[in-house]
Design an enzyme around this catalytic site. Structure first.
Site, PDB file in Angstrom:
ATOM      1  N   GLY A  16       0.839  -1.202   0.000  1.00  0.00           N
ATOM      2  CA  GLY A  16       0.000   0.000   0.000  1.00  0.00           C
ATOM      3  C   GLY A  16       0.866   1.241   0.000  1.00  0.00           C
ATOM      4  O   GLY A  16       2.030   1.192  -0.385  1.00  0.00           O
ATOM      5  N   LYS A  22      -0.937  -0.488   9.966  1.00  0.00           N
ATOM      6  CA  LYS A  22      -0.414  -1.512  10.873  1.00  0.00           C
ATOM      7  C   LYS A  22      -0.087  -0.916  12.238  1.00  0.00           C
ATOM      8  O   LYS A  22      -0.337  -1.523  13.264  1.00  0.00           O
ATOM      9  CB  LYS A  22       0.844  -2.140  10.252  1.00  0.00           C
ATOM     10  CG  LYS A  22       1.141  -3.521  10.765  1.00  0.00           C
ATOM     11  CD  LYS A  22       2.298  -4.151  10.027  1.00  0.00           C
ATOM     12  CE  LYS A  22       1.885  -4.752   8.708  1.00  0.00           C
ATOM     13  NZ  LYS A  22       3.028  -5.193   7.900  1.00  0.00           N
ATOM     14  N   THR A  28      -4.125  -3.236   6.665  1.00  0.00           N
ATOM     15  CA  THR A  28      -5.084  -3.441   5.577  1.00  0.00           C
ATOM     16  C   THR A  28      -4.362  -3.989   4.355  1.00  0.00           C
ATOM     17  O   THR A  28      -3.418  -3.380   3.857  1.00  0.00           O
ATOM     18  CB  THR A  28      -5.781  -2.115   5.194  1.00  0.00           C
ATOM     19  OG1 THR A  28      -4.795  -1.160   4.771  1.00  0.00           O
ATOM     20  CG2 THR A  28      -6.597  -1.565   6.340  1.00  0.00           C
ATOM     21  N   ASN A  30      -3.908  -4.455   0.681  1.00  0.00           N
ATOM     22  CA  ASN A  30      -4.357  -3.670  -0.480  1.00  0.00           C
ATOM     23  C   ASN A  30      -4.390  -4.525  -1.740  1.00  0.00           C
ATOM     24  O   ASN A  30      -3.471  -5.306  -1.990  1.00  0.00           O
ATOM     25  CB  ASN A  30      -3.410  -2.489  -0.714  1.00  0.00           C
ATOM     26  CG  ASN A  30      -3.475  -1.445   0.388  1.00  0.00           C
ATOM     27  OD1 ASN A  30      -3.332  -1.776   1.575  1.00  0.00           O
ATOM     28  ND2 ASN A  30      -3.684  -0.207   0.020  1.00  0.00           N
ATOM     29  N   GLU A  80      -9.104  -1.933   0.469  1.00  0.00           N
ATOM     30  CA  GLU A  80      -8.230  -2.443   1.523  1.00  0.00           C
ATOM     31  C   GLU A  80      -9.011  -3.318   2.496  1.00  0.00           C
ATOM     32  O   GLU A  80     -10.055  -2.916   2.994  1.00  0.00           O
ATOM     33  CB  GLU A  80      -7.614  -1.272   2.301  1.00  0.00           C
ATOM     34  CG  GLU A  80      -6.942  -0.239   1.415  1.00  0.00           C
ATOM     35  CD  GLU A  80      -6.235   0.847   2.208  1.00  0.00           C
ATOM     36  OE1 GLU A  80      -5.937   0.628   3.396  1.00  0.00           O
ATOM     37  OE2 GLU A  80      -5.989   1.918   1.627  1.00  0.00           O
ATOM     38  N   ILE A  83      -8.356  -8.134   7.824  1.00  0.00           N
ATOM     39  CA  ILE A  83      -8.856  -9.450   8.217  1.00  0.00           C
ATOM     40  C   ILE A  83      -8.841  -9.533   9.740  1.00  0.00           C
ATOM     41  O   ILE A  83      -7.843  -9.176  10.381  1.00  0.00           O
ATOM     42  CB  ILE A  83      -8.001 -10.573   7.591  1.00  0.00           C
ATOM     43  CG1 ILE A  83      -7.961 -10.400   6.057  1.00  0.00           C
ATOM     44  CG2 ILE A  83      -8.551 -11.945   7.973  1.00  0.00           C
ATOM     45  CD1 ILE A  83      -7.007 -11.342   5.353  1.00  0.00           C
ATOM     46  N   TYR A  92       2.188 -10.298   1.677  1.00  0.00           N
ATOM     47  CA  TYR A  92       2.324  -9.591   0.394  1.00  0.00           C
ATOM     48  C   TYR A  92       2.581 -10.611  -0.708  1.00  0.00           C
ATOM     49  O   TYR A  92       3.317 -11.589  -0.503  1.00  0.00           O
ATOM     50  CB  TYR A  92       3.500  -8.612   0.439  1.00  0.00           C
ATOM     51  CG  TYR A  92       3.261  -7.419   1.333  1.00  0.00           C
ATOM     52  CD1 TYR A  92       2.355  -6.428   0.962  1.00  0.00           C
ATOM     53  CD2 TYR A  92       3.957  -7.276   2.539  1.00  0.00           C
ATOM     54  CE1 TYR A  92       2.136  -5.317   1.772  1.00  0.00           C
ATOM     55  CE2 TYR A  92       3.749  -6.167   3.358  1.00  0.00           C
ATOM     56  CZ  TYR A  92       2.837  -5.202   2.960  1.00  0.00           C
ATOM     57  OH  TYR A  92       2.621  -4.102   3.768  1.00  0.00           O
ATOM     58  N   LYS A 108     -15.442   8.789   6.426  1.00  0.00           N
ATOM     59  CA  LYS A 108     -15.578   9.970   7.281  1.00  0.00           C
ATOM     60  C   LYS A 108     -14.210  10.558   7.559  1.00  0.00           C
ATOM     61  O   LYS A 108     -13.198   9.867   7.479  1.00  0.00           O
ATOM     62  CB  LYS A 108     -16.177   9.567   8.645  1.00  0.00           C
ATOM     63  CG  LYS A 108     -17.674   9.540   8.693  1.00  0.00           C
ATOM     64  CD  LYS A 108     -18.163   9.379  10.128  1.00  0.00           C
ATOM     65  CE  LYS A 108     -18.256   7.922  10.547  1.00  0.00           C
ATOM     66  NZ  LYS A 108     -18.985   7.679  11.776  1.00  0.00           N
ATOM     67  N   PHE A 110     -11.985  12.208  10.625  1.00  0.00           N
ATOM     68  CA  PHE A 110     -12.035  12.193  12.084  1.00  0.00           C
ATOM     69  C   PHE A 110     -11.192  13.318  12.656  1.00  0.00           C
ATOM     70  O   PHE A 110     -10.154  13.687  12.117  1.00  0.00           O
ATOM     71  CB  PHE A 110     -11.570  10.836  12.604  1.00  0.00           C
ATOM     72  CG  PHE A 110     -12.521   9.732  12.247  1.00  0.00           C
ATOM     73  CD1 PHE A 110     -13.643   9.493  13.023  1.00  0.00           C
ATOM     74  CD2 PHE A 110     -12.323   8.968  11.106  1.00  0.00           C
ATOM     75  CE1 PHE A 110     -14.545   8.492  12.673  1.00  0.00           C
ATOM     76  CE2 PHE A 110     -13.226   7.959  10.755  1.00  0.00           C
ATOM     77  CZ  PHE A 110     -14.332   7.727  11.547  1.00  0.00           C
TER      78      PHE A 110
HETATM   79  P1  ADP Z   1       0.402  -1.333   3.332  1.00  0.00           P
HETATM   80  O1  ADP Z   1       0.412   0.162   3.288  1.00  0.00           O
HETATM   81  O2  ADP Z   1       1.561  -1.952   2.579  1.00  0.00           O
HETATM   82  O3  ADP Z   1      -0.917  -1.902   2.890  1.00  0.00           O
HETATM   83  P2  ADP Z   1      -0.377  -1.943   6.072  1.00  0.00           P
HETATM   84  O4  ADP Z   1       0.147  -1.227   7.283  1.00  0.00           O
HETATM   85  O5  ADP Z   1      -1.783  -1.611   5.663  1.00  0.00           O
HETATM   86  O6  ADP Z   1       0.640  -1.719   4.874  1.00  0.00           O
HETATM   87  O7  ADP Z   1      -0.234  -3.517   6.327  1.00  0.00           O
HETATM   88  C1  ADP Z   1      -0.786  -4.400   5.394  1.00  0.00           C
HETATM   89  C2  ADP Z   1      -0.099  -5.739   5.336  1.00  0.00           C
HETATM   90  O8  ADP Z   1      -0.069  -6.354   6.614  1.00  0.00           O
HETATM   91  C3  ADP Z   1      -0.867  -6.707   4.456  1.00  0.00           C
HETATM   92  O9  ADP Z   1      -0.510  -6.572   3.080  1.00  0.00           O
HETATM   93  C4  ADP Z   1      -0.475  -8.080   5.021  1.00  0.00           C
HETATM   94  O10 ADP Z   1       0.691  -8.564   4.365  1.00  0.00           O
HETATM   95  C5  ADP Z   1      -0.157  -7.771   6.480  1.00  0.00           C
HETATM   96  N1  ADP Z   1      -1.184  -8.224   7.439  1.00  0.00           N
HETATM   97  C6  ADP Z   1      -0.900  -8.892   8.588  1.00  0.00           C
HETATM   98  N2  ADP Z   1      -2.015  -9.160   9.286  1.00  0.00           N
HETATM   99  C7  ADP Z   1      -3.063  -8.667   8.557  1.00  0.00           C
HETATM  100  C8  ADP Z   1      -4.492  -8.650   8.773  1.00  0.00           C
HETATM  101  N3  ADP Z   1      -5.049  -9.187   9.889  1.00  0.00           N
HETATM  102  N4  ADP Z   1      -5.265  -8.060   7.827  1.00  0.00           N
HETATM  103  C9  ADP Z   1      -4.695  -7.501   6.726  1.00  0.00           C
HETATM  104  N5  ADP Z   1      -3.367  -7.473   6.484  1.00  0.00           N
HETATM  105  C10 ADP Z   1      -2.532  -8.053   7.387  1.00  0.00           C
HETATM  106 MG    MG Z   2      -2.815  -1.254   3.672  1.00  0.00          MG
END
Ligand code: ADP
Ligand code: MG
Length: 156
Positions: A16, A22, A28, A30, A80, A83, A92, A108, A110
């Site tokens: 992402g 995170k 999330t 992506n 995004e 889970i 990834y 929204k 915040f």
């Molecule tokens: P990015 O900006 O790269 O999307 P994030 O901070 O949103 O980074 O973290 C997303 C990544 O975290 C996902 O691509 C996945 O590899 C990992 N991940 C670990 N646990 C989860 C979860 N419960 N739901 C979604 N992604 C998760």
């Molecule tokens: Mg993400």
């Protein structure tokens, strides 16, 4: 919200734009721009709930955000998936399969980080409650989650 729910979608998890999801405790996964482009163009932005599965792993509850993508100056959407499960490792490059089941709320802004985090926690609780309803629970067992990984399907 969205004309055709449930909506089935499968695609690769890409990097992402590091908005720090995170760090907020809600990573999330992506989808690529290509997968996002395959969504109906009139799709309502906001927060949805549904089911998700990584590779051929277990099916878990999820919350999904369909929003405007800041990386593309908000002219393209981002999709995004958070889970509702604790994974041992990042995933990834793996194939994420999702079924979007219902709509929670629009996007929204915040006033504070605390307000954002508590809204996300409420979304997660709402998703958990909704997905326990028999009509939603049955989608967890859908054949879609057992199709070969290589098969990329967007609602057909
Ligand atoms: P990015 O900006 O790269 O999307 P994030 O901070 O949103 O980074 O973290 C997303 C990544 O975290 C996902 O691509 C996945 O590899 C990992 N991940 C670990 N646990 C989860 C979860 N419960 N739901 C979604 N992604 C998760
Ligand atoms: Mg993400």
């Amino acid at each position: 919200a969205m004309r055709q729910l449930p909506y089935f979608c499968r695609g690769e998890v890409v990097k992402g734009f590091g908005r720090g999801s995170k760090e907020l405790g809600v990573p999330t996964a992506n989808f690529s721009e290509q997968v996002v482009e395959s969504f109906p163009s009139d799709i309502t932005t906001g927060i949805y709930y549904g089911w998700a599965c990584v590779g051929n792993g277990d099916v878990h509850k999820m919350v999904l955000s369909i929003g405007w993508n800041p990386f593309y100056k908000n002219i393209k959407k981002s999709v995004e998936t958070h889970i509702i499960h604790t994974f041992k490792e990042d995933f990834y490059g793996e194939i994420l399969s999702i079924v979007i089941v219902g709509y929670i709320r629009p996007e929204k802004n915040f006033d504070s980080l605390e307000a954002l985090i508590s809204a996300i926690q409420e979304d997660i609780e709402e998703a958990k409650r909704q997905l326990d309803l028999p009509e939603h629970l049955k989608l967890k067992e859908d054949n879609f989650f057992h199709l070969p990984e290589s098969k990329i399907v967007n609602n057909h």
